[in-house]
Scaffold this motif. Structure first.
Motif, short mmCIF file in Angstrom:
data_model
loop_
_atom_site.label_atom_id
_atom_site.label_comp_id
_atom_site.label_asym_id
_atom_site.label_seq_id
_atom_site.Cartn_x
_atom_site.Cartn_y
_atom_site.Cartn_z
N MET A 169 0.83 -1.20 0.00
CA MET A 169 0.00 0.00 0.00
C MET A 169 0.87 1.26 0.00
SD MET A 169 -3.00 1.27 2.64
CE MET A 169 -3.95 -0.23 2.51
N LYS A 170 1.91 1.25 0.82
CA LYS A 170 2.76 2.44 0.91
C LYS A 170 3.58 2.65 -0.37
CE LYS A 170 4.40 1.61 5.16
NZ LYS A 170 5.12 1.84 6.44
N VAL A 171 4.05 1.58 -0.99
CA VAL A 171 4.77 1.71 -2.26
C VAL A 171 3.86 2.36 -3.30
CG1 VAL A 171 5.78 0.46 -4.20
CG2 VAL A 171 6.37 -0.20 -1.87
N ALA A 172 2.62 1.89 -3.39
CA ALA A 172 1.68 2.43 -4.36
C ALA A 172 1.44 3.92 -4.14
CB ALA A 172 0.36 1.67 -4.28
N LEU A 173 1.28 4.31 -2.88
CA LEU A 173 0.98 5.72 -2.57
C LEU A 173 2.20 6.62 -2.77
CD1 LEU A 173 -1.21 5.10 0.60
CD2 LEU A 173 -2.00 6.00 -1.59
N HIS A 174 3.36 6.18 -2.31
CA HIS A 174 4.57 6.99 -2.51
C HIS A 174 4.84 7.17 -4.00
CE1 HIS A 174 6.63 7.62 1.43
NE2 HIS A 174 5.78 6.68 1.81
N ASN A 175 4.75 6.09 -4.75
CA ASN A 175 5.03 6.17 -6.18
C ASN A 175 4.05 7.11 -6.90
OD1 ASN A 175 6.38 5.01 -8.72
ND2 ASN A 175 4.22 4.62 -9.11
N GLN A 176 2.77 7.03 -6.52
CA GLN A 176 1.77 7.89 -7.17
C GLN A 176 2.01 9.36 -6.84
OE1 GLN A 176 -0.11 7.35 -9.50
NE2 GLN A 176 -2.00 8.56 -9.45
N CYS A 177 2.36 9.64 -5.58
CA CYS A 177 2.67 11.03 -5.19
C CYS A 177 3.84 11.57 -6.00
CB CYS A 177 3.01 11.08 -3.70
SG CYS A 177 1.61 11.41 -2.62
N ILE A 178 4.89 10.76 -6.09
CA ILE A 178 6.09 11.18 -6.83
C ILE A 178 5.76 11.38 -8.30
CG2 ILE A 178 8.38 10.42 -7.59
CD1 ILE A 178 8.55 8.93 -4.83
N HIS A 179 5.02 10.46 -8.88
CA HIS A 179 4.63 10.56 -10.29
C HIS A 179 3.83 11.83 -10.56
CE1 HIS A 179 2.83 9.62 -14.16
NE2 HIS A 179 1.63 9.68 -13.62
N LEU A 180 2.84 12.11 -9.74
CA LEU A 180 1.99 13.28 -9.93
C LEU A 180 2.78 14.58 -9.75
CD1 LEU A 180 -1.27 12.09 -8.12
CD2 LEU A 180 -0.90 12.33 -10.59
N LEU A 181 3.71 14.60 -8.78
CA LEU A 181 4.49 15.81 -8.55
C LEU A 181 5.47 16.05 -9.70
CD1 LEU A 181 5.15 18.24 -6.85
CD2 LEU A 181 6.64 16.81 -5.42
N LEU A 182 6.06 15.00 -10.22
CA LEU A 182 6.95 15.14 -11.37
C LEU A 182 6.19 15.71 -12.56
CD1 LEU A 182 9.04 11.83 -11.18
CD2 LEU A 182 9.90 14.16 -10.87
N GLU A 183 4.94 15.29 -12.74
CA GLU A 183 4.11 15.84 -13.83
C GLU A 183 3.83 17.32 -13.62
OE1 GLU A 183 0.56 13.44 -14.25
OE2 GLU A 183 1.48 12.36 -15.92
N LYS A 184 3.53 17.69 -12.37
CA LYS A 184 3.28 19.10 -12.04
C LYS A 184 4.49 19.97 -12.36
CE LYS A 184 -0.03 18.85 -8.16
NZ LYS A 184 -0.16 19.15 -6.71
N MET A 185 5.68 19.45 -12.04
CA MET A 185 6.91 20.22 -12.15
C MET A 185 7.48 20.27 -13.56
SD MET A 185 8.88 18.85 -8.75
CE MET A 185 10.46 19.37 -9.45
N SER A 186 7.09 19.32 -14.39
CA SER A 186 7.67 19.19 -15.73
C SER A 186 7.68 20.53 -16.48
CB SER A 186 6.88 18.16 -16.52
OG SER A 186 7.45 17.97 -17.79
N PRO A 187 8.78 20.88 -17.15
CA PRO A 187 9.96 20.06 -17.45
C PRO A 187 11.05 20.09 -16.37
CG PRO A 187 10.14 22.11 -18.61
CD PRO A 187 8.83 22.16 -17.88
N GLN A 188 10.82 20.84 -15.30
CA GLN A 188 11.81 20.88 -14.22
C GLN A 188 11.90 19.50 -13.55
OE1 GLN A 188 10.76 23.47 -10.97
NE2 GLN A 188 12.89 23.79 -10.35
N LYS A 189 13.13 19.09 -13.20
CA LYS A 189 13.34 17.80 -12.57
C LYS A 189 14.23 17.92 -11.34
CE LYS A 189 12.94 15.04 -16.81
NZ LYS A 189 13.63 14.04 -17.70
N PRO A 190 13.99 17.13 -10.32
CA PRO A 190 14.86 17.14 -9.15
C PRO A 190 16.18 16.43 -9.47
CG PRO A 190 13.25 15.39 -8.94
CD PRO A 190 12.88 16.16 -10.17
N GLU A 191 17.20 16.75 -8.70
CA GLU A 191 18.49 16.07 -8.89
C GLU A 191 18.40 14.62 -8.40
OE1 GLU A 191 22.16 18.50 -8.10
OE2 GLU A 191 20.67 19.88 -7.24
N ALA A 192 17.51 14.39 -7.46
CA ALA A 192 17.31 13.04 -6.92
C ALA A 192 15.99 13.00 -6.16
CB ALA A 192 18.46 12.62 -6.01
N ILE A 193 15.53 11.79 -5.87
CA ILE A 193 14.30 11.58 -5.09
C ILE A 193 14.66 10.78 -3.85
CG2 ILE A 193 11.99 10.56 -5.08
CD1 ILE A 193 12.07 10.86 -8.19
#
Length: 304
Positions: A169-193
Motif C-alpha cells: 500500500m505504501k509503495v503504491a501511494l509513494h510512487n503515485q505522489c512522486i509521479h503526480l508531482l513530477l508531472e506538475k513540475m515538468s519540465p523541471q526535474k529534481p536532482e534526486a528523489i
C-alpha cells in the motif's frame, strides 16, 4: 489455511514485537516471545527467532518481515556528497500506525535555491515540532513549494486494505505522489528523489513493478530521511498537518474525540462509536484490521 515460517535475528524479532504490539494476545505459548492475531493471521514468534505465520494470506505478511530493513541495512544506506544542498524531491507518510484518522502520503520538492528560506521558516524533523508549530508551518509550505499529497480516509483504507499488505500500500501511494508531482513540475526535474525508508530497496522495487506509472530512476532510500534533506522534512510536516486536521474534522463529525495512535484510549473511543452506530459507523473513522476493533467490541458488549 497456509503456514509460512521465517527466521529473524534478535534485532528483527524485537522490531516485530513492537510492530505487532496492538495485536498481541495474552495467550501463553512455551518458548514464544509473543503471539499475535492480525487480519485473520496468527503470528507465533519464538525466542529462537523462528516466526510462524498462519492464515489465508500469511505469505504476504511473512514477506513484510523478509523485506523489513534492519539496523545493519539502515546504516549501510549512503547518499551522494553534499546531498543536503541539492535540489531534491522527498516523500514521507503519516497515519500508518494510528487506528483513527487517514493514511497521508506526501511528496515535496525543495530547490537548492530555497533551502535557506525553508530553514528560516523553521522546517526540520517534524518529531522536533509540536502540533501547533506543524499546523502553522504546513500552509506556508503548501504556498511556497511544489508538493503532492494523497489522503486515504479510513473508509477508503478499509476498502483497499484486504488487497494490500502494509508495504504494498505504501509503495503504491509513494510512487503515485512522486509521479503526480513530477508531472506538475515538468519540465523541471529534481536532482534526486529521497524516500523515507520503510522497506528494503529491493522490496520497494519489487512492488513497484505492478504499478501503472512506476518511477524507477534516481531513487534513494534512507530511514529518518527528514534528517538528511529538508524536502523530506517538508513532506513530513505537510502530512502531519493533514492528519491532524482530518482527525479533528472527523472527531467533530462523529461527536467523539478521536485520539491518534493505537493505545487503550482508542479502544474506549471506538467502543463509544460502536454503541452509537455499530461497526458500519466505526468503519468511517478507524482502520478496522487493527486489534483495537476486537478490543472495542468487547468493551461495548460489557457496557450493554
Amino acid at each position: 489455511m497456509g503456514t509460512t515460517v521465517v527466521k529473524l535475528n534478535k534485532e528483527k524479532l524485537k522490531e516485530a514485537k513492537q510492530y505487532y504490539k496492538a495485536y498481541i494476545s495474552s495467550r501463553k505459548i512455551p518458548y514464544a516471545a509473543f503471539f499475535a492475531k492480525k487480519d485473520g493471521i496468527t503470528i507465533t514468534a519464538y525466542n529462537s527467532g523462528k516466526v510462524m505465520f498462519q492464515g489465508d494470506n500469511e505469505k504476504q505478511e511473512a514477506l513484510l518481515w523478509e523485506s523489513m530493513p534492519t539496523e545493519s541495512t539502515k546504516k549501510t544506506a549512503t547518499l551522494p556528497a553534499d546531498f543536503a544542498q541539492k535540489s531534491i524531491m522527498g516523500s514521507d507518510e503519516v497515519g500508518n500506525g494510528s487506528y483513527f484518522g487517514p493514511l497521508v502520503v506526501c511528496a515535496a520538492y525543495a530547490d537548492k535555491n530555497h533551502l535557506d528560506t525553508l530553514k528560516k521558516l523553521g522546517v526540520k524533523d517534524s518529531k522536533m515540532l509540536d502540533d501547533k508549530q506543524i499546523l502553522k508551518l504546513a500552509p506556508q509550505l503548501e504556498s511556497s513549494i511544489p508538493f503532492q499529497k494523497l489522503v486515504v480516509t479510513p473508509k477508503k483504507y478499509n476498502q483497499i486494505q484486504p488487497r494490500y499488505n502494509a508495504v504494498g500500500m505504501k509503495v503504491a501511494l509513494h510512487n503515485q505522489c512522486i509521479h503526480l508531482l513530477l508531472e506538475k513540475m515538468s519540465p523541471q526535474k529534481p536532482e534526486a528523489i529521497l524516500i523515507d525508508q520503510f522497506a528494503q530497496e529491493t522490496t520497494y522495487r519489487k512492488y513497484l513493478k505492478s504499478e501503472k506509472n512506476p518511477i524507477t530512476q534516481n531513487l534513494y532510500f534512507i530511514t529518518k530521511g527528514e534528517q538528511y534533506h529538508l524536502a523530506v522534512a517538508a513532506a513530513s510536516i505537510i502530512c502531519r498537518a493533514e492528519f491532524l486536521n482530518s482527525l479533528k474534522q472527523q472527531s467533530q463529525e462523529v461527536g467523539i474525540e478521536l485520539p491518534s495512535g493505537a493505545g487503550s484510549q482508542s479502544d474506549k473511543q471506538a467502543a463509544k462509536i460502536i454503541k452509537k452506530g455499530g461497526i458500519e459507523l466505526l468503519a468511517n473513522y478507524a482502520k478496522l484490521h487493527f486489534k483495537n476493533t476486537e478490543k472495542a467490541q468487547k468493551i461495548a458488549q460489557k457496557q450493554n
